[in-house]
Design an enzyme around this catalytic site. Structure first.
Site, PDB file in Angstrom:
ATOM      1  N   GLU A   8       0.821  -1.213   0.000  1.00 48.25           N
ATOM      2  CA  GLU A   8       0.000   0.000   0.000  1.00 48.25           C
ATOM      3  C   GLU A   8       0.860   1.270   0.000  1.00 48.25           C
ATOM      4  OE1 GLU A   8      -3.951  -1.821   2.237  1.00 48.25           O
ATOM      5  OE2 GLU A   8      -2.237  -1.212   3.440  1.00 48.25           O
TER       6      GLU A   8
ATOM      7  N   GLY B 251     -12.310  -4.871   1.973  1.00 48.51           N
ATOM      8  CA  GLY B 251     -13.333  -5.769   1.445  1.00 48.51           C
ATOM      9  C   GLY B 251     -14.635  -4.998   1.305  1.00 48.51           C
TER      10      GLY B 251
ATOM     11  N   VAL C 273     -12.108 -10.875   6.673  1.00 45.02           N
ATOM     12  CA  VAL C 273     -13.484 -11.366   6.519  1.00 45.02           C
ATOM     13  C   VAL C 273     -13.634 -12.026   5.149  1.00 45.02           C
ATOM     14  CG1 VAL C 273     -15.911 -10.686   6.390  1.00 45.02           C
ATOM     15  CG2 VAL C 273     -14.408  -9.644   8.097  1.00 45.02           C
TER      16      VAL C 273
ATOM     17  N   MET D 201      -8.947  -3.751   8.478  1.00 45.34           N
ATOM     18  CA  MET D 201      -8.361  -4.135   9.760  1.00 45.34           C
ATOM     19  C   MET D 201      -7.601  -3.016  10.477  1.00 45.34           C
ATOM     20  SD  MET D 201      -7.109  -7.933   8.470  1.00 45.34           S
ATOM     21  CE  MET D 201      -6.667  -8.512  10.101  1.00 45.34           C
ATOM     22  N   GLU D 202      -7.713  -1.779   9.988  1.00 42.64           N
ATOM     23  CA  GLU D 202      -6.926  -0.702  10.606  1.00 42.64           C
ATOM     24  C   GLU D 202      -7.638   0.636  10.765  1.00 42.64           C
ATOM     25  OE1 GLU D 202      -5.857  -2.154   7.653  1.00 42.64           O
ATOM     26  OE2 GLU D 202      -4.539  -3.683   8.501  1.00 42.64           O
TER      27      GLU D 202
ATOM     28  N   ASP E 177     -11.601  -6.932  -2.716  1.00 39.02           N
ATOM     29  CA  ASP E 177     -12.357  -8.201  -2.653  1.00 39.02           C
ATOM     30  C   ASP E 177     -13.741  -7.900  -2.092  1.00 39.02           C
ATOM     31  OD1 ASP E 177     -10.395  -8.057  -0.073  1.00 39.02           O
ATOM     32  OD2 ASP E 177     -12.372  -8.772   0.478  1.00 39.02           O
TER      33      ASP E 177
HETATM   34  N1  SAH Z   1      -2.412 -11.616   2.301  1.00 35.72           N
HETATM   35  C1  SAH Z   1      -1.853 -10.953   3.462  1.00 35.72           C
HETATM   36  C2  SAH Z   1      -2.877 -10.703   4.546  1.00 35.72           C
HETATM   37  C3  SAH Z   1      -3.885  -9.648   4.155  1.00 35.72           C
HETATM   38  S1  SAH Z   1      -4.925  -9.195   5.460  1.00 35.72           S
HETATM   39  C4  SAH Z   1      -0.712 -11.822   4.010  1.00 35.72           C
HETATM   40  O1  SAH Z   1      -0.728 -13.018   3.802  1.00 35.72           O
HETATM   41  O2  SAH Z   1       0.190 -11.263   4.650  1.00 35.72           O
HETATM   42  C5  SAH Z   1      -5.937  -8.012   4.625  1.00 35.72           C
HETATM   43  C6  SAH Z   1      -5.440  -6.557   4.592  1.00 35.72           C
HETATM   44  O3  SAH Z   1      -6.198  -5.837   3.633  1.00 35.72           O
HETATM   45  C7  SAH Z   1      -5.640  -5.795   5.887  1.00 35.72           C
HETATM   46  O4  SAH Z   1      -4.647  -4.819   6.038  1.00 35.72           O
HETATM   47  C8  SAH Z   1      -7.047  -5.181   5.751  1.00 35.72           C
HETATM   48  O5  SAH Z   1      -7.105  -3.864   6.219  1.00 35.72           O
HETATM   49  C9  SAH Z   1      -7.353  -5.196   4.247  1.00 35.72           C
HETATM   50  N2  SAH Z   1      -8.505  -5.999   3.818  1.00 35.72           N
HETATM   51  C10 SAH Z   1      -8.810  -6.186   2.494  1.00 35.72           C
HETATM   52  N3  SAH Z   1      -9.880  -7.007   2.374  1.00 35.72           N
HETATM   53  C11 SAH Z   1     -10.274  -7.337   3.635  1.00 35.72           C
HETATM   54  C12 SAH Z   1     -11.309  -8.188   4.151  1.00 35.72           C
HETATM   55  N4  SAH Z   1     -12.132  -8.874   3.334  1.00 35.72           N
HETATM   56  N5  SAH Z   1     -11.417  -8.316   5.491  1.00 35.72           N
HETATM   57  C13 SAH Z   1     -10.581  -7.638   6.320  1.00 35.72           C
HETATM   58  N6  SAH Z   1      -9.569  -6.859   5.883  1.00 35.72           N
HETATM   59  C14 SAH Z   1      -9.405  -6.686   4.551  1.00 35.72           C
END
Ligand code: SAH
Length: 233
Positions: free
Chosen positions: A12, A78, A152, A172-173, A196
């Protein structure tokens, strides 16, 4: 004017470092902060690592240690509202921590005593975002962003978030950053591009669209800076 630009993941923030390759860097609390001279202003960039705790620490460092006077969060989320498709943008009209639950004591879901369920971003920054959207000819949703420490990826959880918080997007932030900025009285804006739809296919969609969505969000923030900063020269 010193502006903080915060993301959660390296992907990001990379688009910004490509846009502004002349930076100095400083380490605080396990994070790298990139300092960039931008016209007569300064940008402080960082990615916090995923989740509410990391992002709260980074936002606090940007404000208390680096003296940032405004904060813009740029990242991906998401989509919960069916109007939001991958690549679309949303700014938060308000944010909540959906995973706070002390309902056993009769409090509403998401409520913390001496705080509130929802935290509100700066209306001027949101207005600038809307101006940029208009200029670019894109639809910018202004809606509820729900934050919690989970990725989620199920229709049931989506329904729950919509029912309980009228949420339009989940990540998540945002709410933790919002809380820090609110308490430290720093105007903020939370911008997210949809990676997503937080459903059964969310992980696959996220991996495929993360880079593109992060770039979309970063391009938008750059346009916001161009509108915002001349007001302070
Ligand atoms: N693929 C990454 C983990 C991603 S966690 C790894 O393996 O390290 C998802 C990140 O994108 C978080 O920072 C959150 O803020 C955002 N995000 C995007 N889609 C999301 C969803 N469906 N639920 C929660 N957070 C989501």
């Amino acid at each position: 004017m010193r502006i903080a630009i915060l993301g959660a993941m390296r992907e990001e923030i990379t688009p910004f470092l490509k846009k502004f390759p002349n930076y100095t860097q400083e380490e605080v609390g396990g994070n790298t902060f990139y300092k960039i001279a931008y016209r007569e202003h300064e940008l402080v960039l960082a990615y916090s690592k995923i989740g509410k705790v990391h992002s709260a620490l980074s936002a606090s460092s940007m404000i208390l240690k680096f003296g940032c006077e405004k904060l813009i969060f740029s990242g991906v989320a998401g989509g919960l509202n069916p109007k939001l498709k991958v690549g679309d943008l949303i700014i938060a009209s308000k944010l909540c921590q959906y995973d706070v639950d002390i309902t056993a004591f009769g409090h509403p879901l998401g409520f913390i005593p001496e705080s509130s369920v929802y935290i509100y971003p700066d209306s001027q920054l949101n207005a600038i975002a809307q101006e940029v959207a208009q200029q670019k000819g894109i639809a910018l949703m202004e809606g509820v962003i729900a934050s919690g420490d989970s990725f989620v990826a199920s229709s049931e959880k989506k329904k729950w978030l919509i029912k309980n918080f009228q949420a339009d997007a989940v990540e998540m932030e945002g709410a933790s950053v919002a809380n820090v900025c609110h308490l430290l009285k720093v105007p903020f804006c939370i911008l997210r591009s949809i990676s997503d739809s937080a459903d059964g296919e969310a992980d696959v969609s996220f991996d495929e669209f993360l880079e593109h969505a992060a770039q979309t969000s970063a391009d938008f923030v750059e346009a916001m800076l161009e509108k915002l900063l001349p007001q302070f020269t």
